[in-house]
Design a protein around this motif. Structure first.
Motif, PDB file in Angstrom:
ATOM      1  N   LYS A 167     -60.727  42.511 -52.477  1.00 23.42           N
ATOM      2  CA  LYS A 167     -60.834  42.889 -53.653  1.00 23.42           C
ATOM      3  C   LYS A 167     -62.727  42.986 -53.126  1.00 23.42           C
ATOM      4  O   LYS A 167     -63.020  43.722 -53.934  1.00 23.42           O
ATOM      5  CB  LYS A 167     -61.127  40.998 -54.559  1.00 23.42           C
ATOM      6  CG  LYS A 167     -59.830  41.121 -54.916  1.00 23.42           C
ATOM      7  CD  LYS A 167     -59.107  41.949 -55.515  1.00 23.42           C
ATOM      8  CE  LYS A 167     -57.685  41.086 -55.580  1.00 23.42           C
ATOM      9  NZ  LYS A 167     -56.201  41.769 -56.404  1.00 23.42           N
ATOM     10  N   GLY A 168     -62.578  43.468 -52.068  1.00 15.21           N
ATOM     11  CA  GLY A 168     -64.077  44.429 -51.774  1.00 15.21           C
ATOM     12  C   GLY A 168     -65.591  43.508 -51.841  1.00 15.21           C
ATOM     13  O   GLY A 168     -66.638  44.235 -51.728  1.00 15.21           O
ATOM     14  N   ILE A 169     -64.831  42.134 -51.845  1.00 18.04           N
ATOM     15  CA  ILE A 169     -66.225  41.097 -51.945  1.00 18.04           C
ATOM     16  C   ILE A 169     -66.185  40.473 -50.458  1.00 18.04           C
ATOM     17  O   ILE A 169     -64.994  39.658 -49.801  1.00 18.04           O
ATOM     18  CB  ILE A 169     -66.175  40.325 -52.606  1.00 18.04           C
ATOM     19  CG1 ILE A 169     -65.773  40.239 -53.992  1.00 18.04           C
ATOM     20  CG2 ILE A 169     -67.465  39.448 -53.273  1.00 18.04           C
ATOM     21  CD1 ILE A 169     -66.873  41.219 -54.861  1.00 18.04           C
ATOM     22  N   LEU A 170     -67.198  40.105 -49.827  1.00 15.55           N
ATOM     23  CA  LEU A 170     -68.236  39.688 -49.091  1.00 15.55           C
ATOM     24  C   LEU A 170     -68.236  38.006 -49.675  1.00 15.55           C
ATOM     25  O   LEU A 170     -69.884  37.971 -50.500  1.00 15.55           O
ATOM     26  CB  LEU A 170     -69.576  39.556 -48.273  1.00 15.55           C
ATOM     27  CG  LEU A 170     -68.819  41.330 -47.692  1.00 15.55           C
ATOM     28  CD1 LEU A 170     -70.443  41.434 -46.788  1.00 15.55           C
ATOM     29  CD2 LEU A 170     -68.019  41.317 -46.345  1.00 15.55           C
ATOM     30  N   HIS A 171     -68.579  37.020 -49.208  1.00 13.62           N
ATOM     31  CA  HIS A 171     -68.656  35.579 -49.544  1.00 13.62           C
ATOM     32  C   HIS A 171     -69.840  35.344 -49.261  1.00 13.62           C
ATOM     33  O   HIS A 171     -71.093  35.119 -50.057  1.00 13.62           O
ATOM     34  CB  HIS A 171     -68.282  34.113 -49.233  1.00 13.62           C
ATOM     35  CG  HIS A 171     -68.063  33.360 -50.265  1.00 13.62           C
ATOM     36  ND1 HIS A 171     -69.436  32.327 -49.759  1.00 13.62           N
ATOM     37  CD2 HIS A 171     -67.628  32.334 -51.028  1.00 13.62           C
ATOM     38  CE1 HIS A 171     -69.509  31.067 -50.213  1.00 13.62           C
ATOM     39  NE2 HIS A 171     -68.088  31.199 -51.491  1.00 13.62           N
ATOM     40  N   ARG A 172     -70.903  35.233 -47.752  1.00  9.25           N
ATOM     41  CA  ARG A 172     -71.780  35.160 -47.895  1.00  9.25           C
ATOM     42  C   ARG A 172     -72.296  34.108 -47.008  1.00  9.25           C
ATOM     43  O   ARG A 172     -73.494  33.863 -46.972  1.00  9.25           O
ATOM     44  CB  ARG A 172     -72.516  36.376 -47.907  1.00  9.25           C
ATOM     45  CG  ARG A 172     -72.526  37.904 -47.990  1.00  9.25           C
ATOM     46  CD  ARG A 172     -73.465  38.762 -48.896  1.00  9.25           C
ATOM     47  NE  ARG A 172     -74.461  39.046 -48.385  1.00  9.25           N
ATOM     48  CZ  ARG A 172     -75.506  39.026 -48.982  1.00  9.25           C
ATOM     49  NH1 ARG A 172     -75.429  37.790 -50.191  1.00  9.25           N
ATOM     50  NH2 ARG A 172     -76.221  38.857 -47.660  1.00  9.25           N
ATOM     51  N   ASP A 173     -72.020  33.340 -47.454  1.00 10.75           N
ATOM     52  CA  ASP A 173     -72.250  31.480 -47.808  1.00 10.75           C
ATOM     53  C   ASP A 173     -71.115  30.774 -47.379  1.00 10.75           C
ATOM     54  O   ASP A 173     -70.900  30.047 -47.453  1.00 10.75           O
ATOM     55  CB  ASP A 173     -73.244  31.454 -49.430  1.00 10.75           C
ATOM     56  CG  ASP A 173     -73.919  30.216 -48.575  1.00 10.75           C
ATOM     57  OD1 ASP A 173     -73.978  29.564 -47.644  1.00 10.75           O
ATOM     58  OD2 ASP A 173     -74.091  29.396 -50.253  1.00 10.75           O
ATOM     59  N   ILE A 174     -70.718  30.521 -45.953  1.00 10.23           N
ATOM     60  CA  ILE A 174     -69.635  30.009 -45.371  1.00 10.23           C
ATOM     61  C   ILE A 174     -69.951  29.113 -44.972  1.00 10.23           C
ATOM     62  O   ILE A 174     -70.906  28.850 -44.086  1.00 10.23           O
ATOM     63  CB  ILE A 174     -68.397  30.620 -44.651  1.00 10.23           C
ATOM     64  CG1 ILE A 174     -67.449  32.262 -45.341  1.00 10.23           C
ATOM     65  CG2 ILE A 174     -67.139  29.851 -44.108  1.00 10.23           C
ATOM     66  CD1 ILE A 174     -67.041  31.686 -47.030  1.00 10.23           C
ATOM     67  N   LYS A 175     -69.851  27.955 -45.760  1.00 13.86           N
ATOM     68  CA  LYS A 175     -70.896  26.282 -45.043  1.00 13.86           C
ATOM     69  C   LYS A 175     -69.364  25.214 -45.552  1.00 13.86           C
ATOM     70  O   LYS A 175     -68.673  25.401 -46.778  1.00 13.86           O
ATOM     71  CB  LYS A 175     -71.930  25.803 -45.777  1.00 13.86           C
ATOM     72  CG  LYS A 175     -71.967  26.059 -46.711  1.00 13.86           C
ATOM     73  CD  LYS A 175     -73.792  26.258 -46.956  1.00 13.86           C
ATOM     74  CE  LYS A 175     -74.269  25.889 -48.886  1.00 13.86           C
ATOM     75  NZ  LYS A 175     -75.786  26.387 -48.904  1.00 13.86           N
ATOM     76  N   PRO A 176     -69.528  24.259 -45.313  1.00 11.52           N
ATOM     77  CA  PRO A 176     -69.153  22.871 -45.308  1.00 11.52           C
ATOM     78  C   PRO A 176     -69.412  22.445 -46.961  1.00 11.52           C
ATOM     79  O   PRO A 176     -68.246  21.828 -47.432  1.00 11.52           O
ATOM     80  CB  PRO A 176     -68.773  21.867 -44.004  1.00 11.52           C
ATOM     81  CG  PRO A 176     -69.519  22.861 -43.157  1.00 11.52           C
ATOM     82  CD  PRO A 176     -70.319  23.611 -43.872  1.00 11.52           C
ATOM     83  N   ASP A 177     -69.697  23.050 -47.423  1.00 16.60           N
ATOM     84  CA  ASP A 177     -70.809  22.292 -48.525  1.00 16.60           C
ATOM     85  C   ASP A 177     -69.780  23.094 -49.831  1.00 16.60           C
ATOM     86  O   ASP A 177     -69.186  23.044 -50.843  1.00 16.60           O
ATOM     87  CB  ASP A 177     -72.309  22.059 -49.006  1.00 16.60           C
ATOM     88  CG  ASP A 177     -72.592  21.160 -48.117  1.00 16.60           C
ATOM     89  OD1 ASP A 177     -71.811  19.869 -48.358  1.00 16.60           O
ATOM     90  OD2 ASP A 177     -73.866  20.946 -47.410  1.00 16.60           O
ATOM     91  N   ASN A 178     -69.364  24.199 -49.461  1.00 15.41           N
ATOM     92  CA  ASN A 178     -69.044  25.237 -50.239  1.00 15.41           C
ATOM     93  C   ASN A 178     -67.446  24.947 -49.952  1.00 15.41           C
ATOM     94  O   ASN A 178     -66.865  26.621 -50.804  1.00 15.41           O
ATOM     95  CB  ASN A 178     -69.737  27.091 -49.649  1.00 15.41           C
ATOM     96  CG  ASN A 178     -70.673  27.296 -50.901  1.00 15.41           C
ATOM     97  OD1 ASN A 178     -71.863  25.759 -51.091  1.00 15.41           O
ATOM     98  ND2 ASN A 178     -71.665  27.416 -50.092  1.00 15.41           N
ATOM     99  N   ILE A 179     -66.875  24.491 -49.358  1.00 15.04           N
ATOM    100  CA  ILE A 179     -65.285  24.466 -49.021  1.00 15.04           C
ATOM    101  C   ILE A 179     -65.280  23.437 -50.237  1.00 15.04           C
ATOM    102  O   ILE A 179     -65.363  21.592 -49.674  1.00 15.04           O
ATOM    103  CB  ILE A 179     -65.030  24.737 -47.794  1.00 15.04           C
ATOM    104  CG1 ILE A 179     -65.515  25.465 -47.084  1.00 15.04           C
ATOM    105  CG2 ILE A 179     -63.508  24.159 -47.840  1.00 15.04           C
ATOM    106  CD1 ILE A 179     -65.413  25.443 -45.526  1.00 15.04           C
TER     107      ILE A 179
END
Length: 243
Positions: free
Chosen positions: A41-53
Motif C-alpha cells: 500500500k506504499g506505507i512504511l511502518h517505521r516503528d517495528i518493536k515487540p511493544d507494537n506487536i
C-alpha cells in the motif's frame, strides 16, 4: 479500535523471556505477511518493536497484529519509490534498539525503504530467540556504531540464533535502496529457523496459550490493562496460571 490482546513484549516477560524457535518462526512468518501487505500500500511502518506487536482475542489468539502507525509514512509516489526521510519525531520517538543500521540517528535526510522495516523485524526475531540484543545498554552513538560493525559480520551478530537468521540479514544487507525484496525468500529463511520435525503453523500452540490454559482470556485482559511487568509477581496471576 477493537480490544486487542497483550503485546509480544508483555508475553515474552510473562514467559520468562523464553520462546521456542517454532513460536518465533511462526510469529515471523505472520509479521512478514503483515509487512508485505503494508508495503504493498506504499506505507512504511517505521516503528517495528515487540511493544507494537500484539495478539488477537476472541478466537484470534493465534493471530499477530501490528499496531501504532504514528510514525508511519508513505514511500510510494505515483507508483514509484519516493523519498521517505527521517524527521525529528522519528529521532525522538523511535526505539533505537530495533532501528535499521541504515537509519542514521544523527541525520534527518536519510532515505528509508522497506528494508528498514524488514531489518527491524529481524532484530525483533533475534531478541525473541536469544532474550537480548548485542547492543543493549550502549549509548546512542556507541549503539549505532556497534550495529554498523556487526552488520558486516552477521554470524557474530546472530550468535545463539539459527543460521537462517544470519542468512535473512545477509540478504537484506545486500539490497540497494530501490529494489523490492523477495518476501518469499525472506519467508523461507524465517521458516528454516525452526526444526522441520516440529508442528506446523496450524498445529502449533504458543507457549502462553499452553501455560495459561482456560484462564488465558482473563490474563489477556489483565495484561492489556495493567501491563505484564506489574502483574508478573502478582499472586492472582500465579494462581490463574496453575488453573
Amino acid at each position: 479500535m477493537d480490544l486487542m490482546g497483550p503485546s509480544l513484549e508483555s508475553l515474552f516477560e510473562m514467559c520468562d523471556k523464553s520462546f521456542s524457535l517454532r513460536t518465533v518462526s511462526i510469529l515471523g512468518l505472520q509479521l512478514l505477511r503483515r509487512l508485505k501487505f503494508i508495503h504493498s500500500k506504499g506505507i512504511l511502518h517505521r516503528d517495528i518493536k515487540p511493544d507494537n506487536i500484539v495478539m488477537g482475542v476472541d478466537g484470534d489468539e493465534n493471530k499477530v497484529y501490528l499496531i501504532d502507525f504514528g510514525l508511519s509514512k508513505r514511500f510510494m509516489v505515483g507508483g514509484k519509490h519516493g523519498k521517505s526521510s527521517c524527521s525529528n519525531d522519528f529521532l525522538l520517538l523511535f526505539v533505537i534498539y530495533f532501528v535499521s543500521t541504515t537509519d542514521n540517528l544523527t541525520c534527518v535526510d536519510i532515505e528509508q525503504s522497506v528494508r528498514s522495516d524488514l531489518e527491524a523485524l529481524g532484530y525483533v526475531l533475534l531478541y525473541l530467540m536469544t532474550g537480548m540484543l548485542p547492543w543493549y545498554g550502549l549509548s546512542v552513538e556507541k549503539l549505532m556504531k556497534n550495529k554498523e560493525q556487526l552488520g558486516d559480520d552477521v554470524d557474530t551478530m546472530c550468535k545463539g540464533a539459527p543460521a537462517a537468521l544470519a542468512e535473512y540479514f545477509a540478504y537484506l544487507f545486500e539490497l540497494d535502496f530501490g529494489p523490492k525484496p523477495v518476501y518469499r525468500k525472506l519467508s523461507q529463511y524465517v521458516a528454516q529457523m525452526a526444526s522441520k520435525d516440529e508442528k506446523n503453523e496450524q498445529q502449533h500452540e504458543f507457549e502462553w496459550l499452553v501455560c495459561f490454559n482456560s484462564s488465558f482470556s482473563l490474563i489477556l485482559f489483565l495484561c492489556s490493562t495493567f501491563g505484564a511487568e506489574r502483574l508478573r509477581n502478582n499472586p492472582l496471576i500465579n494462581i490463574l496460571m496453575k488453573c
